[in-house]
Design a protein around this motif. Structure first.
Motif, short mmCIF file in Angstrom:
data_model
loop_
_atom_site.label_atom_id
_atom_site.label_comp_id
_atom_site.label_asym_id
_atom_site.label_seq_id
_atom_site.Cartn_x
_atom_site.Cartn_y
_atom_site.Cartn_z
N PHE A 182 -10.29 -7.02 4.91
CA PHE A 182 -11.50 -7.36 6.11
C PHE A 182 -12.49 -8.15 5.57
CE2 PHE A 182 -9.35 -3.26 7.55
CZ PHE A 182 -9.30 -3.75 8.89
N GLU A 207 -6.64 0.23 -3.79
CA GLU A 207 -6.16 -0.31 -2.76
C GLU A 207 -4.68 -0.65 -2.44
OE1 GLU A 207 -8.07 -2.33 -0.57
OE2 GLU A 207 -10.11 -1.78 -1.42
N ALA A 226 -3.92 -8.58 2.16
CA ALA A 226 -4.82 -8.74 3.50
C ALA A 226 -6.24 -8.09 3.28
CB ALA A 226 -4.35 -8.48 4.64
N TRP A 272 -3.96 -8.54 15.68
CA TRP A 272 -3.28 -7.41 15.31
C TRP A 272 -4.01 -6.11 15.91
CZ3 TRP A 272 1.56 -7.13 13.67
CH2 TRP A 272 1.81 -6.16 12.86
N GLU A 314 -8.18 -7.06 -5.34
CA GLU A 314 -6.98 -6.45 -5.46
C GLU A 314 -5.98 -6.89 -6.46
OE1 GLU A 314 -5.58 -6.45 -1.43
OE2 GLU A 314 -7.02 -5.54 -0.50
N GLN A 323 0.87 -1.16 0.14
CA GLN A 323 -0.08 -0.02 -0.01
C GLN A 323 0.93 1.35 0.15
OE1 GLN A 323 -2.72 -0.42 3.24
NE2 GLN A 323 -3.40 -2.35 2.83
N ALA A 329 2.26 -11.90 8.58
CA ALA A 329 2.79 -12.11 6.85
C ALA A 329 4.20 -12.58 6.76
CB ALA A 329 2.60 -10.57 6.62
N GLN A 360 -3.46 -14.53 14.21
CA GLN A 360 -2.84 -13.40 15.02
C GLN A 360 -3.85 -12.68 15.47
OE1 GLN A 360 0.19 -11.05 13.14
NE2 GLN A 360 1.37 -11.18 14.88
N1 LIG Z 1 -0.26 -8.78 10.72
C1 LIG Z 1 0.20 -8.57 9.63
O1 LIG Z 1 1.15 -9.38 9.15
C2 LIG Z 1 -0.50 -7.72 8.53
C3 LIG Z 1 -1.77 -6.98 9.11
N2 LIG Z 1 -2.27 -6.13 7.83
C4 LIG Z 1 -3.44 -5.61 8.50
O2 LIG Z 1 -4.68 -5.96 7.88
C5 LIG Z 1 -5.74 -5.20 8.03
C6 LIG Z 1 -6.49 -5.16 6.58
O3 LIG Z 1 -5.73 -5.15 5.44
P1 LIG Z 1 -6.15 -3.96 4.35
O4 LIG Z 1 -5.49 -4.38 3.18
O5 LIG Z 1 -6.07 -2.55 4.94
O6 LIG Z 1 -7.88 -4.18 4.39
P2 LIG Z 1 -8.78 -3.95 3.02
O7 LIG Z 1 -8.10 -4.51 1.80
O8 LIG Z 1 -9.88 -4.56 3.59
O9 LIG Z 1 -8.79 -2.40 2.63
C7 LIG Z 1 -9.14 -1.50 3.75
C8 LIG Z 1 -10.37 -0.90 3.40
O10 LIG Z 1 -11.43 -1.84 3.77
C9 LIG Z 1 -12.58 -1.10 4.49
N3 LIG Z 1 -13.16 -1.82 5.63
C10 LIG Z 1 -14.06 -2.59 5.69
N4 LIG Z 1 -14.26 -3.13 6.88
C11 LIG Z 1 -13.41 -2.37 7.60
C12 LIG Z 1 -12.95 -2.61 9.30
N5 LIG Z 1 -13.73 -3.39 9.96
N6 LIG Z 1 -11.92 -1.73 9.62
C13 LIG Z 1 -11.23 -0.91 8.66
N7 LIG Z 1 -11.60 -0.90 7.45
C14 LIG Z 1 -12.69 -1.68 7.01
C15 LIG Z 1 -12.24 0.49 4.46
O11 LIG Z 1 -12.79 1.18 3.49
C16 LIG Z 1 -10.69 0.17 4.13
O12 LIG Z 1 -10.22 1.47 3.92
C17 LIG Z 1 -5.15 -3.96 8.27
O13 LIG Z 1 -5.43 -3.62 9.56
C18 LIG Z 1 -3.45 -4.18 8.23
O14 LIG Z 1 -2.93 -3.48 9.22
C19 LIG Z 1 -2.01 -6.10 6.89
C20 LIG Z 1 -0.65 -6.82 6.24
C21 LIG Z 1 0.18 -7.60 7.20
#
Ligand SMILES: NC(=O)C1=CN([C@@H]2O[C@H](COP(=O)(O)OP(=O)(O)OC[C@H]3O[C@@H](n4cnc5c(N)ncnc54)[C@H](O)[C@@H]3O)[C@@H](O)[C@H]2O)C=CC1
Ligand SMILES: [Mg+2]
Length: 340
Positions: free
Chosen positions: A222, A284, A220, A256, A240, A208, A325, A254
Protein backbone atom coordinates in the motif's frame (compact mmCIF):
# COMPACT_ATOMS: atom_id res chain seq x y z
CA UNK A 1 18.58 7.09 -11.42
CA UNK A 2 14.88 6.17 -11.81
CA UNK A 3 13.58 6.24 -15.37
CA UNK A 4 10.40 8.21 -16.09
CA UNK A 5 7.17 6.22 -16.48
CA UNK A 6 6.72 4.70 -19.89
CA UNK A 7 3.49 3.07 -21.14
CA UNK A 8 4.49 -0.33 -22.50
CA UNK A 9 1.24 -1.14 -24.29
CA UNK A 10 -1.82 0.50 -25.80
CA UNK A 11 -4.97 -0.88 -24.20
CA UNK A 12 -7.73 -1.85 -26.66
CA UNK A 13 -9.98 0.96 -25.49
CA UNK A 14 -7.41 3.49 -26.72
CA UNK A 15 -7.61 2.31 -30.32
CA UNK A 16 -10.73 0.35 -31.13
CA UNK A 17 -13.65 2.75 -30.58
CA UNK A 18 -14.57 5.88 -32.43
CA UNK A 19 -14.02 8.87 -30.16
CA UNK A 20 -17.48 10.35 -30.90
CA UNK A 21 -19.39 7.36 -29.53
CA UNK A 22 -17.02 7.03 -26.59
CA UNK A 23 -17.37 10.71 -25.74
CA UNK A 24 -21.18 10.63 -25.95
CA UNK A 25 -21.27 7.50 -23.78
CA UNK A 26 -19.07 9.02 -21.10
CA UNK A 27 -21.11 12.23 -21.10
CA UNK A 28 -24.33 10.21 -20.80
CA UNK A 29 -22.83 8.20 -17.93
CA UNK A 30 -21.70 11.35 -16.17
CA UNK A 31 -25.18 12.88 -16.50
CA UNK A 32 -26.92 9.90 -14.91
CA UNK A 33 -24.24 9.76 -12.22
CA UNK A 34 -24.78 13.39 -11.26
CA UNK A 35 -28.52 14.00 -11.92
CA UNK A 36 -31.01 12.05 -9.80
CA UNK A 37 -33.92 12.46 -12.24
CA UNK A 38 -31.85 11.27 -15.23
CA UNK A 39 -30.64 8.30 -13.16
CA UNK A 40 -34.18 7.28 -12.16
CA UNK A 41 -35.17 7.36 -15.87
CA UNK A 42 -32.06 5.33 -16.83
CA UNK A 43 -32.93 2.74 -14.17
CA UNK A 44 -36.31 2.11 -15.83
CA UNK A 45 -34.62 0.86 -19.02
CA UNK A 46 -31.35 -0.30 -17.48
CA UNK A 47 -29.71 -3.63 -16.72
CA UNK A 48 -29.37 -4.90 -13.16
CA UNK A 49 -26.82 -7.40 -11.80
CA UNK A 50 -28.03 -9.13 -8.65
CA UNK A 51 -25.97 -9.91 -5.53
CA UNK A 52 -26.84 -11.75 -2.33
CA UNK A 53 -24.69 -10.71 0.65
CA UNK A 54 -22.23 -9.32 -1.94
CA UNK A 55 -22.00 -12.61 -3.88
CA UNK A 56 -22.93 -11.99 -7.56
CA UNK A 57 -25.54 -14.05 -9.42
CA UNK A 58 -24.03 -16.10 -12.28
CA UNK A 59 -25.81 -18.25 -14.83
CA UNK A 60 -24.49 -21.38 -16.53
CA UNK A 61 -25.18 -21.02 -20.27
CA UNK A 62 -25.87 -23.51 -23.05
CA UNK A 63 -22.50 -22.65 -24.56
CA UNK A 64 -20.85 -24.13 -21.46
CA UNK A 65 -19.63 -20.96 -19.77
CA UNK A 66 -20.72 -18.85 -16.81
CA UNK A 67 -22.25 -15.47 -17.56
CA UNK A 68 -23.35 -12.48 -15.56
CA UNK A 69 -27.11 -12.26 -16.25
CA UNK A 70 -28.34 -8.71 -16.83
CA UNK A 71 -31.93 -8.43 -15.58
CA UNK A 72 -34.42 -5.77 -16.62
CA UNK A 73 -35.70 -3.47 -13.87
CA UNK A 74 -39.31 -4.64 -14.29
CA UNK A 75 -38.17 -8.28 -13.92
CA UNK A 76 -36.37 -7.47 -10.66
CA UNK A 77 -39.48 -5.62 -9.40
CA UNK A 78 -41.60 -8.66 -10.24
CA UNK A 79 -39.21 -11.03 -8.44
CA UNK A 80 -39.14 -8.80 -5.35
CA UNK A 81 -42.94 -8.69 -5.16
CA UNK A 82 -43.26 -12.42 -5.78
CA UNK A 83 -40.81 -13.21 -2.96
CA UNK A 84 -42.42 -10.95 -0.38
CA UNK A 85 -40.21 -7.88 -0.86
CA UNK A 86 -41.13 -4.33 -1.83
CA UNK A 87 -40.63 -3.52 -5.51
CA UNK A 88 -39.56 0.01 -4.51
CA UNK A 89 -36.34 -1.58 -3.18
CA UNK A 90 -35.06 -1.65 -6.73
CA UNK A 91 -34.45 2.10 -6.43
CA UNK A 92 -31.54 1.22 -4.13
CA UNK A 93 -29.64 -0.08 -7.18
CA UNK A 94 -26.20 1.45 -7.64
CA UNK A 95 -25.01 2.73 -11.02
CA UNK A 96 -21.89 0.87 -12.20
CA UNK A 97 -21.41 1.70 -15.87
CA UNK A 98 -23.23 1.81 -19.20
CA UNK A 99 -23.10 -0.44 -22.26
CA UNK A 100 -21.93 0.63 -25.72
CA UNK A 101 -25.65 1.10 -26.50
CA UNK A 102 -25.86 3.64 -23.65
CA UNK A 103 -27.94 1.32 -21.41
CA UNK A 104 -27.17 1.99 -17.77
CA UNK A 105 -25.85 -0.95 -15.69
CA UNK A 106 -26.64 -1.24 -11.97
CA UNK A 107 -25.84 -3.55 -9.07
CA UNK A 108 -28.47 -4.50 -6.50
CA UNK A 109 -28.15 -6.65 -3.36
CA UNK A 110 -31.32 -8.64 -2.63
CA UNK A 111 -30.52 -8.43 1.09
CA UNK A 112 -32.83 -10.45 3.35
CA UNK A 113 -34.78 -12.07 0.48
CA UNK A 114 -34.37 -15.84 0.39
CA UNK A 115 -31.25 -16.75 -1.59
CA UNK A 116 -32.49 -20.06 -3.00
CA UNK A 117 -35.82 -18.54 -4.10
CA UNK A 118 -34.05 -15.76 -6.03
CA UNK A 119 -31.70 -18.31 -7.60
CA UNK A 120 -34.70 -20.35 -8.74
CA UNK A 121 -36.49 -17.32 -10.19
CA UNK A 122 -33.38 -16.17 -12.04
CA UNK A 123 -32.08 -19.61 -13.08
CA UNK A 124 -28.68 -18.76 -11.59
CA UNK A 125 -26.44 -19.19 -8.56
CA UNK A 126 -24.95 -16.65 -6.17
CA UNK A 127 -21.20 -17.27 -6.21
CA UNK A 128 -18.48 -15.87 -3.92
CA UNK A 129 -16.69 -13.06 -5.75
CA UNK A 130 -13.25 -14.76 -5.73
CA UNK A 131 -14.77 -17.75 -7.48
CA UNK A 132 -16.87 -15.56 -9.80
CA UNK A 133 -13.69 -13.73 -10.85
CA UNK A 134 -12.25 -17.05 -11.90
CA UNK A 135 -15.40 -18.21 -13.75
CA UNK A 136 -16.24 -15.09 -15.75
CA UNK A 137 -14.62 -14.04 -19.01
CA UNK A 138 -13.49 -10.74 -20.50
CA UNK A 139 -15.02 -7.51 -19.25
CA UNK A 140 -17.55 -9.27 -16.96
CA UNK A 141 -15.01 -9.90 -14.16
CA UNK A 142 -14.02 -6.23 -13.62
CA UNK A 143 -17.68 -5.23 -13.99
CA UNK A 144 -18.86 -7.61 -11.28
CA UNK A 145 -15.99 -6.50 -9.02
CA UNK A 146 -16.93 -2.86 -9.49
CA UNK A 147 -20.57 -3.59 -8.69
CA UNK A 148 -19.62 -5.43 -5.51
CA UNK A 149 -17.12 -2.75 -4.41
CA UNK A 150 -19.80 -0.05 -4.68
CA UNK A 151 -22.40 -2.11 -2.81
CA UNK A 152 -19.86 -2.84 -0.05
CA UNK A 153 -18.93 0.83 0.21
CA UNK A 154 -22.60 1.84 0.68
CA UNK A 155 -23.17 -0.93 3.22
CA UNK A 156 -20.24 0.31 5.33
CA UNK A 157 -20.59 4.09 4.98
CA UNK A 158 -24.08 4.66 6.29
CA UNK A 159 -22.91 7.10 8.98
CA UNK A 160 -20.88 10.30 9.02
CA UNK A 161 -17.52 9.80 10.74
CA UNK A 162 -17.65 13.38 12.00
CA UNK A 163 -21.19 13.65 13.43
CA UNK A 164 -22.29 10.02 13.68
CA UNK A 165 -25.49 10.99 11.81
CA UNK A 166 -26.85 8.84 8.94
CA UNK A 167 -25.55 9.73 5.47
CA UNK A 168 -27.85 9.91 2.43
CA UNK A 169 -26.90 8.63 -1.01
CA UNK A 170 -27.71 10.29 -4.32
CA UNK A 171 -29.75 8.24 -6.82
CA UNK A 172 -26.77 6.82 -8.73
CA UNK A 173 -24.86 5.96 -5.55
CA UNK A 174 -21.78 7.93 -6.61
CA UNK A 175 -21.70 9.76 -3.26
CA UNK A 176 -23.19 9.99 0.24
CA UNK A 177 -23.85 13.23 2.10
CA UNK A 178 -24.20 14.04 5.80
CA UNK A 179 -26.79 16.81 5.83
CA UNK A 180 -25.87 17.71 9.39
CA UNK A 181 -22.16 18.47 8.70
CA UNK A 182 -22.41 19.03 4.92
CA UNK A 183 -19.62 16.47 4.33
CA UNK A 184 -19.80 14.55 1.03
CA UNK A 185 -18.27 11.05 0.98
CA UNK A 186 -17.11 9.35 -2.24
CA UNK A 187 -16.32 5.64 -2.78
CA UNK A 188 -12.65 5.00 -1.96
CA UNK A 189 -9.85 2.83 -3.29
CA UNK A 190 -6.47 2.39 -1.58
CA UNK A 191 -3.51 2.84 -3.97
CA UNK A 192 -1.20 -0.18 -4.08
CA UNK A 193 2.01 -0.70 -6.09
CA UNK A 194 2.68 -4.16 -7.42
CA UNK A 195 6.09 -4.78 -8.91
CA UNK A 196 7.95 -7.52 -10.72
CA UNK A 197 11.65 -7.11 -9.93
CA UNK A 198 14.20 -8.53 -12.37
CA UNK A 199 17.99 -8.79 -12.24
CA UNK A 200 18.12 -9.14 -16.03
CA UNK A 201 17.97 -12.94 -16.05
CA UNK A 202 15.66 -13.92 -13.19
CA UNK A 203 12.56 -12.44 -11.59
CA UNK A 204 11.75 -12.08 -7.91
CA UNK A 205 8.52 -13.53 -6.54
CA UNK A 206 7.30 -13.76 -2.98
CA UNK A 207 4.55 -15.34 -0.94
CA UNK A 208 2.62 -14.41 2.19
CA UNK A 209 1.80 -17.17 4.65
CA UNK A 210 -1.90 -16.68 3.81
CA UNK A 211 -1.41 -17.48 0.08
CA UNK A 212 -2.48 -20.92 -1.11
CA UNK A 213 0.41 -23.37 -0.89
CA UNK A 214 2.99 -23.11 -3.71
CA UNK A 215 1.66 -19.79 -5.04
CA UNK A 216 4.22 -16.99 -5.50
CA UNK A 217 3.32 -13.52 -6.77
CA UNK A 218 4.85 -10.15 -7.62
CA UNK A 219 5.57 -8.03 -4.53
CA UNK A 220 2.91 -5.52 -3.52
CA UNK A 221 2.35 -2.85 -0.94
CA UNK A 222 0.00 0.00 0.00
CA UNK A 223 1.15 3.56 -0.73
CA UNK A 224 1.62 5.75 2.32
CA UNK A 225 -0.04 9.16 2.48
CA UNK A 226 2.03 11.75 0.60
CA UNK A 227 4.17 9.23 -1.30
CA UNK A 228 4.56 9.09 -5.07
CA UNK A 229 4.05 5.72 -6.67
CA UNK A 230 7.81 5.48 -7.38
CA UNK A 231 8.64 6.22 -3.71
CA UNK A 232 6.15 3.60 -2.51
CA UNK A 233 7.60 1.03 -4.90
CA UNK A 234 11.23 1.64 -3.85
CA UNK A 235 10.26 1.61 -0.15
CA UNK A 236 8.22 -1.61 -0.37
CA UNK A 237 11.04 -3.47 -2.17
CA UNK A 238 13.60 -2.19 0.34
CA UNK A 239 11.35 -3.11 3.31
CA UNK A 240 10.16 -6.52 2.13
CA UNK A 241 13.27 -7.98 0.47
CA UNK A 242 16.16 -5.58 1.26
CA UNK A 243 16.88 -4.65 -2.38
CA UNK A 244 17.43 -1.28 -4.02
CA UNK A 245 15.48 -0.70 -7.24
CA UNK A 246 17.36 0.97 -10.10
CA UNK A 247 14.74 1.48 -12.83
CA UNK A 248 10.94 1.39 -13.06
CA UNK A 249 8.63 0.86 -16.03
CA UNK A 250 4.87 1.29 -15.74
CA UNK A 251 2.85 -1.63 -17.12
CA UNK A 252 -0.84 -1.17 -16.25
CA UNK A 253 -3.39 -0.90 -13.49
CA UNK A 254 -6.33 -2.81 -12.05
CA UNK A 255 -9.09 -2.34 -9.53
CA UNK A 256 -8.69 -5.18 -7.02
CA UNK A 257 -11.73 -5.88 -4.84
CA UNK A 258 -10.05 -8.14 -2.21
CA UNK A 259 -10.34 -7.66 0.73
CA UNK A 260 -11.40 -4.02 0.16
CA UNK A 261 -11.06 -1.88 -2.96
CA UNK A 262 -7.43 -1.29 -3.98
CA UNK A 263 -6.14 0.53 -7.01
CA UNK A 264 -3.25 -1.65 -8.17
CA UNK A 265 -0.52 0.12 -10.16
CA UNK A 266 1.66 -2.50 -11.80
CA UNK A 267 5.31 -1.92 -12.73
CA UNK A 268 8.43 -3.73 -13.78
CA UNK A 269 11.62 -2.83 -11.94
CA UNK A 270 15.27 -3.81 -12.19
CA UNK A 271 18.04 -4.19 -9.63
CA UNK A 272 21.81 -4.25 -10.16
CA UNK A 273 22.69 -7.87 -11.14
CA UNK A 274 25.63 -7.67 -8.68
CA UNK A 275 23.35 -6.73 -5.78
CA UNK A 276 20.69 -9.44 -5.70
CA UNK A 277 20.98 -10.79 -2.14
CA UNK A 278 17.43 -11.13 -0.79
CA UNK A 279 16.76 -10.57 2.92
CA UNK A 280 13.09 -11.31 3.54
CA UNK A 281 11.09 -9.36 6.13
CA UNK A 282 9.44 -12.35 7.79
CA UNK A 283 6.69 -10.17 9.29
CA UNK A 284 5.45 -9.43 5.76
CA UNK A 285 6.46 -12.43 3.67
CA UNK A 286 6.92 -16.12 4.29
CA UNK A 287 9.42 -16.37 1.43
CA UNK A 288 10.79 -14.48 -1.57
CA UNK A 289 13.26 -15.78 -4.11
CA UNK A 290 14.59 -15.54 -7.62
CA UNK A 291 13.02 -17.68 -10.33
CA UNK A 292 14.49 -18.58 -13.73
CA UNK A 293 12.65 -18.13 -17.03
CA UNK A 294 12.16 -21.91 -17.28
CA UNK A 295 10.56 -22.11 -13.84
CA UNK A 296 8.29 -19.15 -14.60
CA UNK A 297 7.25 -20.53 -17.99
CA UNK A 298 6.31 -23.83 -16.41
CA UNK A 299 4.25 -22.04 -13.73
CA UNK A 300 2.44 -19.93 -16.34
CA UNK A 301 1.15 -23.07 -18.05
CA UNK A 302 -0.56 -24.28 -14.85
CA UNK A 303 -4.24 -23.27 -14.90
CA UNK A 304 -5.28 -25.39 -11.91
CA UNK A 305 -2.36 -26.68 -9.78
CA UNK A 306 -2.27 -30.40 -8.93
CA UNK A 307 -3.22 -31.06 -5.28
CA UNK A 308 -2.28 -33.61 -2.63
CA UNK A 309 -4.80 -35.67 -0.64
CA UNK A 310 -5.30 -32.71 1.75
CA UNK A 311 -6.34 -30.57 -1.24
CA UNK A 312 -3.12 -28.50 -1.14
CA UNK A 313 -1.30 -27.54 -4.36
CA UNK A 314 1.96 -29.47 -4.74
CA UNK A 315 3.87 -27.32 -7.27
CA UNK A 316 5.09 -23.74 -7.79
CA UNK A 317 2.35 -21.71 -9.46
CA UNK A 318 1.49 -18.05 -10.05
CA UNK A 319 -1.76 -16.04 -9.70
CA UNK A 320 -4.42 -16.65 -12.37
CA UNK A 321 -4.80 -14.48 -15.47
CA UNK A 322 -7.39 -12.13 -13.94
CA UNK A 323 -4.77 -10.86 -11.44
CA UNK A 324 -2.49 -8.14 -12.76
CA UNK A 325 0.44 -10.02 -11.17
CA UNK A 326 -0.06 -12.69 -13.84
CA UNK A 327 0.21 -10.11 -16.58
CA UNK A 328 3.48 -8.74 -15.14
CA UNK A 329 4.94 -12.24 -15.02
CA UNK A 330 3.73 -13.00 -18.56
CA UNK A 331 5.22 -9.74 -19.87
CA UNK A 332 8.55 -10.46 -18.20
CA UNK A 333 8.68 -13.96 -19.74
CA UNK A 334 7.87 -12.53 -23.20
CA UNK A 335 10.61 -9.92 -22.85
CA UNK A 336 13.16 -12.56 -21.83
CA UNK A 337 12.25 -14.49 -24.98
CA UNK A 338 12.80 -11.46 -27.16
CA UNK A 339 16.22 -10.98 -25.56
CA UNK A 340 17.36 -14.57 -26.20
N1 LIG B 1 -4.10 -8.15 -8.21
C1 LIG B 1 -2.96 -8.78 -7.96
O1 LIG B 1 -2.33 -9.32 -8.87
C2 LIG B 1 -2.40 -8.83 -6.55
C3 LIG B 1 -3.00 -8.07 -5.57
N2 LIG B 1 -2.44 -7.99 -4.30
C4 LIG B 1 -3.12 -7.12 -3.33
O2 LIG B 1 -2.25 -6.05 -2.99
C5 LIG B 1 -2.64 -5.54 -1.72
C6 LIG B 1 -1.42 -5.08 -0.94
O3 LIG B 1 -0.48 -6.11 -0.76
P1 LIG B 1 0.19 -6.40 0.67
O4 LIG B 1 1.47 -7.09 0.40
O5 LIG B 1 -0.80 -7.07 1.54
O6 LIG B 1 0.45 -4.91 1.25
P2 LIG B 1 1.60 -4.39 2.28
O7 LIG B 1 2.92 -4.96 1.90
O8 LIG B 1 1.48 -2.89 2.32
O9 LIG B 1 1.24 -5.03 3.67
C7 LIG B 1 -0.07 -4.98 4.23
C8 LIG B 1 -0.05 -4.18 5.52
O10 LIG B 1 -0.01 -2.81 5.20
C9 LIG B 1 -0.76 -2.05 6.15
N3 LIG B 1 -1.64 -1.13 5.40
C10 LIG B 1 -1.31 0.16 5.08
N4 LIG B 1 -2.28 0.75 4.40
C11 LIG B 1 -3.27 -0.14 4.25
C12 LIG B 1 -4.58 -0.11 3.62
N5 LIG B 1 -5.02 0.98 2.99
N6 LIG B 1 -5.33 -1.24 3.63
C13 LIG B 1 -4.87 -2.34 4.26
N7 LIG B 1 -3.67 -2.44 4.87
C14 LIG B 1 -2.88 -1.35 4.88
C15 LIG B 1 -1.46 -3.06 7.05
O11 LIG B 1 -0.72 -3.11 8.24
C16 LIG B 1 -1.32 -4.38 6.32
O12 LIG B 1 -1.19 -5.48 7.19
C17 LIG B 1 -3.46 -6.64 -1.04
O13 LIG B 1 -4.78 -6.16 -0.94
C18 LIG B 1 -3.43 -7.80 -2.01
O14 LIG B 1 -4.67 -8.45 -2.06
C19 LIG B 1 -1.29 -8.64 -3.98
C20 LIG B 1 -0.66 -9.44 -4.94
C21 LIG B 1 -1.22 -9.66 -6.26
MG1 LIG C 1 3.47 -6.61 0.66
Amino acid sequence: MLQPLRILFRPKWMVSRSSASYVSRMRHLNKIKEEDEACRAALQSGNIFLYHKLAPLLRWTDSGIYQLPALQTKDVEEILEKLGGDKEMVKESILINCTEQNEAQFSFDVGAIDQAAVEEQCRGTFVDLRKAFFLLRGSEAPLVARGQALLRWHQTNGFCSSTGQPTQRNQSGSQRVCHSSGITYYPKMSPVVIVLVSDGKRCLLGRQSTFPRGMYSALAGFCDIGETMEEALRREIAEEVGLEVESIQYSGSQHWPFPQSSFMVACHATVNPDKTHVSVDKEELEDARWFSLEEVQEALTIKVPPRNNKGEPTVFWVPPSYAIANRLIQEWANQQHLKS
